[in-house]
Write a protein that holds these residues in place. Structure first.
Motif: not given
Lengths: 62, 573
Positions: B207-213
């Motif tokens: 949700s924070l965008g640190l991982v893509d999926s």
């Protein structure tokens, strides 16, 4: 009990006990009756589910 | 006076604060429930279909996370302080966990409420079952984590009290209420491992965008690792009331203290390794693992059936002490004019009905008939929505004077309120189950589709929809009555004196008859852990080995893991 005049306890231990029944005198056959009725109802419902699931032969949700 | 509020004013403050938070959530969630009940049946649609899911999330989170858990922490604080007869070890710590829970609630609520407006990017239309692929604003997950940490610290607080008590009372059996709190909290610690891992390692970074999926199946499985035992977290305070308060209200004594302890130990052992029964239709989990979860779930019926026996036998004891006779005639001698008793007894009756629909949910084959249909919400509106919620509301008529020092406004009004709740849920629960059998899906604003008709075995769909709408209206009337009554009692409008409810009578078969090994909570926790490992280790390993930790799309972390570990797995295989 009406509002405004309530002072009695909400539980039945105050003045409503006729006879104290101890461990050895107590035989919960009323409970046995109720649980027996529950098991009969559950068993009948299972029979009903058998008709719904297996003998209806209609497509299921899946 | 023997009231809790006089003996422990500071702890009573925390209990009152927790209950106030709880009932605020109940009120908000209840209003959302009315909107939903009228919307999906087509009687009154005041929100857009897209907003329906914001309403549904608010309803679910308010009812099953906030209302239940705030009530639990308040009630457990009372149970620990009162049964051990000692103040909190450090009241500042007690306040700390309560305010942590409040802070978490504010964050999560802000995210959910943001869904009602386009003015912010806050949104959390992810329902109470917040697993991927649905995604919320990070503040929602941070709020949930903070809330859960608050409950963990509450458990630490109660364990500190228990340890201090044990030091002063060597060799004595733990009082029943404290025992119930400790076993429930141990179960909660084990259960929340799943949701903590799901949020902290996967959903929040995503949700924070640190991982893509993320690996959706993995987060679903970790959610249900927590999502099933959480229902017992709601239920255990209700069980405690049925075991401890209901016999007293009936004028009797608890039939067996050791049996009550065994029931709570069984819940500690069996609550967690059952979550996969929510995933019977998930591809990616082998049938064998699902079968293990089903077996554990069926074993879990045992403590509930033990409870049915013990609680009914305790009520019968009260009825007979009050002069009741006969095979069923004793039922007439129960204090049906007292809302606290009647509400709890009706809640127990509804739970017996829910036991049947629960057995259907738990069976792998029958589950296919009702999976993802309205049957399932029908089931949990009987369990958490009645067995738990009605017990909490009814017990408040007994409990409130203990923590406020004020009498209840009117027993008669309370009686009307609990009867209305029961009646409303009879309509709604019955109709939801039957609509589910006809195949109507759950979690849907508009359940009708072109070319799809739902065939009912008995009655028509429109009649059943009317029952749902009618049920929601009756339940809302009951809720408004409850809130008004609560307000009038809390602020002592009628100036009724608080009744001195005295002590809780001893059990017919006391704690001295319990095997000493029941006190060994380390042993039970260890066995619970082994059962969890047996049930979850292989399915989780198989989910991760199939699609990685972060889904088949592959991320740096996922690929690094596969790079490092797959050769090793190859060698072992």
């Amino acid at each position: 009990m009406d509002s405004g005049t309530e002072s009695a306890s909400a539980d039945a231990w105050d003045g409503e006990i006729e006879t104290e029944i101890g461990h050895d005198e107590y035989d919960p056959y009323g409970t046995l009756t109720l649980i027996g009725i529950y098991f009969v109802i559950i068993a009948l419902l299972w029979v009903f589910m058998y008709f719904v699931e297996f003998l209806g032969e209609g497509p299921t949700v899946m | 006076m023997n009231l809790f509020v006089d003996r422990y004013p500071e702890e009573a403050w925390i209990v009152r604060a927790a209950l106030a938070s709880s009932f605020l959530a109940l009120f908000l969630g209840g209003i959302m429930g009315l909107i939903q009940g009228l919307h999906r049946t087509g009687f009154l649609q005041i929100v857009q279909d897209s907003t329906y899911y914001t309403v549904l999330t608010l309803h679910g989170v308010s009812m099953v996370l906030l209302f239940t858990i705030y009530f639990l922490v308040g009630f457990f604080q009372w149970a620990v302080t009162d049964s051990l007869d000692r103040s909190a070890e450090d009241i500042r710590f007690t306040k700390l966990w309560y305010f942590l829970m409040v802070a978490g609630t504010v964050m999560a609520a802000a995210a959910i409420l943001g869904g009602f407006t386009d003015a912010t990017n806050l949104e959390a239309d992810v329902l109470y079952t917040f697993y991927a692929p649905l995604e919320a604003h990070p503040i929602f997950y941070i709020g949930l984590v903070t809330f859960v940490i608050g409950t963990w610290l509450a458990g630490v607080d109660w364990f500190r009290s228990w340890w201090a008590w044990k030091k002063e009372h060597p060799g004595e059996r733990t009082p029943l209420r404290a025992f119930m709190v400790m076993t429930t909290m141990l179960m909660w610690y084990l259960a929340t491992i799943g949701v903590a891992a799901a949020i902290l390692f996967f959903i929040l970074p995503w949700s924070l965008g640190l991982v893509d999926s993320v690996n959706s199946l993995l987060t679903r499985t970790l959610f249900w690792f927590f999502g099933h035992p959480v229902v017992y977290f709601w239920l255990m305070p209700a069980y405690m009331m049925w075991y401890v308060i209901l016999p007293k209200l009936a004028g009797g004594r608890l039939f067996s203290d050791p049996l009550a302890r065994i029931v709570f130990v069984l819940f500690l052992l069996l609550s967690v390794p059952t979550g996969i029964h929510h995933q019977y239709v998930d591809p990616g989990i082998a049938e064998g693992f699902k079968f293990v979860a089903m077996t554990n779930t069926m074993f879990l019926l045992l403590p509930s059936l033990l409870t049915a026996f013990t609680v009914v036998a305790s009520m019968e004891h009260g009825a007979r002490q009050r002069g009741g006779t006969g095979r069923l005639g004793w039922l007439r001698s129960l204090p049906w004019n007292k809302p606290a008793f009647t509400g709890m007894a009706l809640a127990g009756l509804m739970f017996a009905a829910a036991g049947f629909s629960g057995m259907v949910n738990a069976g792998m084959n029958l589950n296919y008939v009702i999976h993802n249909t309205l049957w399932v919400p029908g089931h949990f509106h009987l369990t958490v929505g009645t067995a738990v919620a009605l017990t909490f509301m009814a017990s408040t008529y007994w409990f409130l004077p203990q923590i406020t020092g004020n009498g209840v406004f009117s027993q008669r009004l309370g009686l009307v309120q609990v009867l209305l709740w029961f009646l409303g849920m009879v309509f709604m629960g019955n109709a939801m189950h039957r609509i589910g059998l006809a195949g109507e899906p759950r979690r849907t604003a508009e359940p009708f589709y072109d070319g799809v008709t739902f065939d009912t075995a008995l009655g028509s769909i429109s009649e059943l929809h009317f029952q749902i709408a009618l049920g929601s209206v009756i339940l809302t009337v009951s809720l408004l009555l409850f809130m008004a009554h609560l307000f009038l009692s809390w602020f002592d409008v009628a100036s009724n004196p608080a009744p001195d409810n005295g002590v809780i009578p001893e059990a017919l078969s006391g704690p001295e008859n319990a095997p000493i090994v029941l006190e060994n909570l380390r042993l039970w926790t260890a066995i619970a852990l082994v059962l969890i490992l047996l049930t979850y280790a292989l399915p989780l390993a198989s989910i991760v080995s199939a699609n990685g930790f972060f889904g088949s799309a592959g991320t740096l972390v996922g690929t690094a893991y596969e790079f490092a570990v797959s050769p090793f797995v190859g060698v072992v295989a």
